[in-house]
Design a protein around this motif. Structure first.
Motif, PDB file in Angstrom:
ATOM      1  N   GLN A   1     -27.870   3.442   2.476  1.00 40.46           N
ATOM      2  CA  GLN A   1     -27.856   2.336   3.817  1.00 40.46           C
ATOM      3  C   GLN A   1     -28.831   2.622   4.934  1.00 40.46           C
ATOM      4  N   VAL A   2     -28.664   3.895   5.072  1.00 38.39           N
ATOM      5  CA  VAL A   2     -29.531   4.504   6.215  1.00 38.39           C
ATOM      6  C   VAL A   2     -31.053   4.245   6.023  1.00 38.39           C
ATOM      7  N   GLN A   3     -31.417   4.550   4.806  1.00 38.02           N
ATOM      8  CA  GLN A   3     -32.900   4.416   4.430  1.00 38.02           C
ATOM      9  C   GLN A   3     -33.407   3.157   4.417  1.00 38.02           C
TER      10      GLN A   3
ATOM     11  N   LEU B   1     -33.852   8.507  13.923  1.00 37.20           N
ATOM     12  CA  LEU B   1     -33.319   7.263  13.548  1.00 37.20           C
ATOM     13  C   LEU B   1     -32.368   7.462  12.358  1.00 37.20           C
ATOM     14  N   GLU B   2     -32.717   8.438  11.479  1.00 42.63           N
ATOM     15  CA  GLU B   2     -31.763   8.704  10.331  1.00 42.63           C
ATOM     16  C   GLU B   2     -30.332   9.009  11.158  1.00 42.63           C
ATOM     17  N   GLN B   3     -30.152   9.876  11.980  1.00 42.77           N
ATOM     18  CA  GLN B   3     -28.954  10.163  12.571  1.00 42.77           C
ATOM     19  C   GLN B   3     -28.250   9.186  13.351  1.00 42.77           C
ATOM     20  N   PHE B   4     -28.907   8.221  14.119  1.00 43.00           N
ATOM     21  CA  PHE B   4     -28.623   7.188  14.684  1.00 43.00           C
ATOM     22  C   PHE B   4     -27.765   6.062  13.743  1.00 43.00           C
ATOM     23  N   TYR B   5     -28.415   5.858  12.659  1.00 45.88           N
ATOM     24  CA  TYR B   5     -28.099   4.866  11.511  1.00 45.88           C
ATOM     25  C   TYR B   5     -26.775   5.676  10.860  1.00 45.88           C
TER      26      TYR B   5
END
Length: 359
Positions: free
Chosen positions: A124-126, A161-165
């Motif tokens: 989902q994140v990617q 961005l990865e941490q946020f999502y």
């Protein structure tokens, strides 16, 4: 969902910001020239998110943790990259906007911490990062260097961005795990009351006769159609269809809709709510296997034949429609959490923001 709604609107936000910065420039922004060669590398303003506080100053205390100025500024940089429309309020140190974003940060972190940490959200994140970057690349005409410069200038990294999502999807999936069959049924009935055709699915064959320049573009020597010319051609094709000519063959020959030309004008098993109002109404109400009169809509005249129509129950919802439906219930649960639980977790007196003239 409560966050993903805005991601789909980023192109509009970027377009609006581009229009603004094309006319003026100022702190944190850039001015665009009159043609593509004169455009700056960063048509989207770079936002100063500094709160004017020491990095370890506490901007909020809440049950289970605290938020430093350094952490919050990092969060704000990601927010303005994802949501350029937040930029002006953040740069002006608007207390209401900053308080709202502190509440969002705490809500997401709290819900994420309650989630099943063994659940993988990597896919989902990617997917979301790819979608976000794709929208920026659309604005930048596919130029990846400009995207990288935008991220560098705004001081946003892939890791951020990865941490946020990741936090968002953990929080969202946690709320999703709380969705019950009763929630689904209540939402289904309420949605039908608002629009009786909300769950109608139809297979529709159609021909679009465009007014002006068609979506597929003009062939060499071809001129845009006037409204009168388009209507006259649509009426002629309607008459030919009613006289028994093959719909699919005429669609392949005449339709200006690139999305259905190769299928002979057919859109199969689509929720009618996906279409523009005029098309939707005909798809929901036209008697089966009947050739419609030409219907005027945004791009021109449509000739329709509904080949199949049914209404899905709540258990039959599928694909994007089901995801959107569940997402709206998750939105409701998120708002309930913010309006009830969060008030106890994060008290107003424990938010410590600088005054506007302190920045």
């Amino acid at each position: 969902m409560w966050l993903t709604k805005r991601w789909g609107a980023i192109l509009l936000a970027l377009t609006l910001l581009f229009s603004i910065t094309a006319c003026s420039s100022g702190k944190g922004g850039t001015a665009a020239g009159g043609n593509e060669d004169q455009q700056p590398d960063n048509p989207v303003p770079i936002v100063d998110v500094s709160l004017g506080l020491e990095p370890q100053a506490i901007v909020a205390e809440y049950e289970g943790g605290s938020l430093t100025a350094e952490q919050f500024e990092s969060y704000l940089r990601v927010q303005v990259f994802i949501n350029p429309q937040y930029g002006l309020a953040i740069q002006q140190n608007d207390p209401q906007a900053l308080t709202y974003l502190i509440e969002r940060y705490v809500a997401e972190e709290t819900l994420a911490n309650r989630a099943d940490q063994s659940e993988s959200v990597d896919e989902q994140v990617q997917h979301q990062i790819n979608q976000l970057k794709s929208e920026y690349l659309t604005v930048y005409n596919g130029d990846e260097k400009r995207l990288k410069k935008q991220m560098k200038d705004q001081d946003v990294t892939d890791q951020q961005l990865e941490q946020f999502y990741r936090q968002y999807f953990l929080a969202s999936n946690h709320l999703g795990s709380k969705v019950t069959d009763e929630d689904m049924q209540r939402k289904y009935e309420a949605t039908k009351q608002e629009d009786k055709d909300s769950f109608v699915v139809a297979s529709v064959r159609h021909i679009l006769i465009a007014v002006g320049e068609p979506p597929t573009g003009l062939a060499d020597g071809e001129k845009p159609r006037s409204d009168e010319e388009a209507r006259k051609l649509a009426e002629e094709i309607t008459e030919r269809l009613r006289n028994g000519e093959d719909f699919a063959e005429l669609a392949k020959e005449y339709t200006d809709d690139p999305g259905s030309k190769e299928t002979g004008g057919l859109y199969e098993d689509v929720y009618v709510t996906e279409w523009v109002p005029e098309f939707k109404k005909a798809a929901a109400e036209l008697p089966l296997d009947t050739i419609s009169d030409p219907i005027k809509a945004e791009y021109g005249y449509h000739i329709l034949r509904v080949e199949k129509r049914t209404e899905h129950t709540v258990d039959q919802l599928q694909g994007i429609a089901r995801a959107r439906f569940v997402g709206e219930i998750i939105d409701q649960k998120y708002l309930e959490f913010v309006n009830q639980d969060l008030k106890e977790i994060l008290k107003e007196e424990n938010i410590h923001l600088p005054k506007q003239d302190e920045k």
